[in-house]
Design an enzyme around this catalytic site. Structure first.
Site, PDB file in Angstrom:
ATOM      1  N   HIS A 275       5.060   2.798  -7.132  1.00 16.75           N
ATOM      2  CA  HIS A 275       4.132   3.690  -6.437  1.00 16.75           C
ATOM      3  C   HIS A 275       4.477   5.158  -6.652  1.00 16.75           C
ATOM      4  O   HIS A 275       5.631   5.507  -6.880  1.00 16.75           O
ATOM      5  CB  HIS A 275       4.166   3.422  -4.928  1.00 16.75           C
ATOM      6  CG  HIS A 275       3.846   2.012  -4.564  1.00 16.75           C
ATOM      7  ND1 HIS A 275       4.448   1.355  -3.529  1.00 16.75           N
ATOM      8  CD2 HIS A 275       2.978   1.124  -5.101  1.00 16.75           C
ATOM      9  CE1 HIS A 275       3.975   0.129  -3.430  1.00 16.75           C
ATOM     10  NE2 HIS A 275       3.076  -0.035  -4.386  1.00 16.75           N
TER      11      HIS A 275
ATOM     12  N   LYS B 278      10.970  11.270  -2.932  1.00 19.00           N
ATOM     13  CA  LYS B 278      11.517  10.298  -1.976  1.00 19.00           C
ATOM     14  C   LYS B 278      13.031  10.263  -2.079  1.00 19.00           C
ATOM     15  O   LYS B 278      13.579  10.196  -3.177  1.00 19.00           O
ATOM     16  CB  LYS B 278      10.996   8.884  -2.278  1.00 19.00           C
ATOM     17  CG  LYS B 278       9.502   8.726  -2.185  1.00 19.00           C
ATOM     18  CD  LYS B 278       9.081   7.312  -2.584  1.00 19.00           C
ATOM     19  CE  LYS B 278       7.575   7.150  -2.516  1.00 19.00           C
ATOM     20  NZ  LYS B 278       7.154   5.801  -2.916  1.00 19.00           N
TER      21      LYS B 278
ATOM     22  N   TYR C 123      13.217   5.792   3.834  1.00 17.54           N
ATOM     23  CA  TYR C 123      13.165   6.919   2.907  1.00 17.54           C
ATOM     24  C   TYR C 123      12.450   8.114   3.503  1.00 17.54           C
ATOM     25  O   TYR C 123      11.508   8.006   4.262  1.00 17.54           O
ATOM     26  CB  TYR C 123      12.534   6.519   1.574  1.00 17.54           C
ATOM     27  CG  TYR C 123      11.173   5.880   1.636  1.00 17.54           C
ATOM     28  CD1 TYR C 123      10.022   6.595   1.341  1.00 17.54           C
ATOM     29  CD2 TYR C 123      11.036   4.536   1.972  1.00 17.54           C
ATOM     30  CE1 TYR C 123       8.777   6.004   1.374  1.00 17.54           C
ATOM     31  CE2 TYR C 123       9.798   3.932   2.009  1.00 17.54           C
ATOM     32  CZ  TYR C 123       8.674   4.667   1.711  1.00 17.54           C
ATOM     33  OH  TYR C 123       7.445   4.079   1.765  1.00 17.54           O
TER      34      TYR C 123
ATOM     35  N   ASP D 253      -0.689  -4.186  -5.603  1.00 15.20           N
ATOM     36  CA  ASP D 253       0.293  -4.134  -6.683  1.00 15.20           C
ATOM     37  C   ASP D 253       0.014  -5.149  -7.787  1.00 15.20           C
ATOM     38  O   ASP D 253       0.470  -4.983  -8.911  1.00 15.20           O
ATOM     39  CB  ASP D 253       1.709  -4.318  -6.139  1.00 15.20           C
ATOM     40  CG  ASP D 253       2.183  -3.083  -5.386  1.00 15.20           C
ATOM     41  OD1 ASP D 253       1.584  -2.007  -5.563  1.00 15.20           O
ATOM     42  OD2 ASP D 253       3.167  -3.193  -4.631  1.00 15.20           O
TER      43      ASP D 253
END
Length: 184
Positions: free
Chosen positions: A61, A71, A131, A169
């Site tokens: 992603h 991130k 994250y 996905d």
């Protein structure tokens, strides 16, 4: 905090020092002054997800302009194989990837800057990934890349289970079909 560079510029591994005794340990998991030496971006949101089953695959992603996200990824329970792929067209490391095993015990954190796709595979049941991100989630800028694209050739762990992929996905494009979102 120890900071390690990779062969792919921009990616970093942050490893906090654990100060321990018979009771356990203490660690500074984030310091703005240390992070600011490696990026001018600021964090705006913390995210967390649980993967109940070992072998769960999430990703790859990223978010495109104007809502890009960097991130800083860590594992707070279980274990995960964390991956970042350079998708900056024109970069000398375009389509190259880095993978790291993150666990609470090793304390490692992978910095994935904008211009990289991110994904992971849980290595144990009840794995929790936490994250920090530098941009808020934006559905219109939420993009992805096929986790198993042979042009990238990520060496996923044997436990990686494609049946765990989300519907989104399962239909992500391959790198060759991905529009240009980032240039180096």
């Amino acid at each position: 905090m120890q900071v390690t560079d990779f062969d792919i510029p921009g990616l970093k591994l942050f490893a906090p020092r654990h100060i321990g005794d018979e009771r356990g340990y203490f660690a500074e998991t984030f310091r703005a002054d240390v992070f600011s030496q490696h990026s001018s971006l600021n964090f705006v949101q913390d995210n967390e997800s649980l993967s109940a089953k070992a072998g769960t695959i999430r990703g790859l992603h990223f978010q495109n302009e104007p809502h890009v996200q960097g991130k800083l990824v860590r594992c707070t329970a279980g274990a995960l194989f964390d991956v970042a792929v350079d998708i900056r067209v024109g970069s000398p490391t375009f389509a190259q990837w880095v993978g790291e095993i993150l666990t609470p015990a090793n304390g490692k954190q992978l910095w994935v800057p904008p211009g990289f796709a991110h994904g992971f595979c849980s290595l144990e049941p009840s794995t929790v990934i936490s994250y920090k991100v530098t941009g808020y989630y934006n559905a219109e800028c939420d993009k992805g890349l096929a986790w198993d694209d042979p042009a990238i050739g990520i060496a996923w762990p044997d436990i990686a289970d494609p049946s765990t992929l989300s519907a989104k996905d399962r239909i992500q494009p391959r790198l060759a079909d991905l529009p240009v979102y980032f240039r180096s």
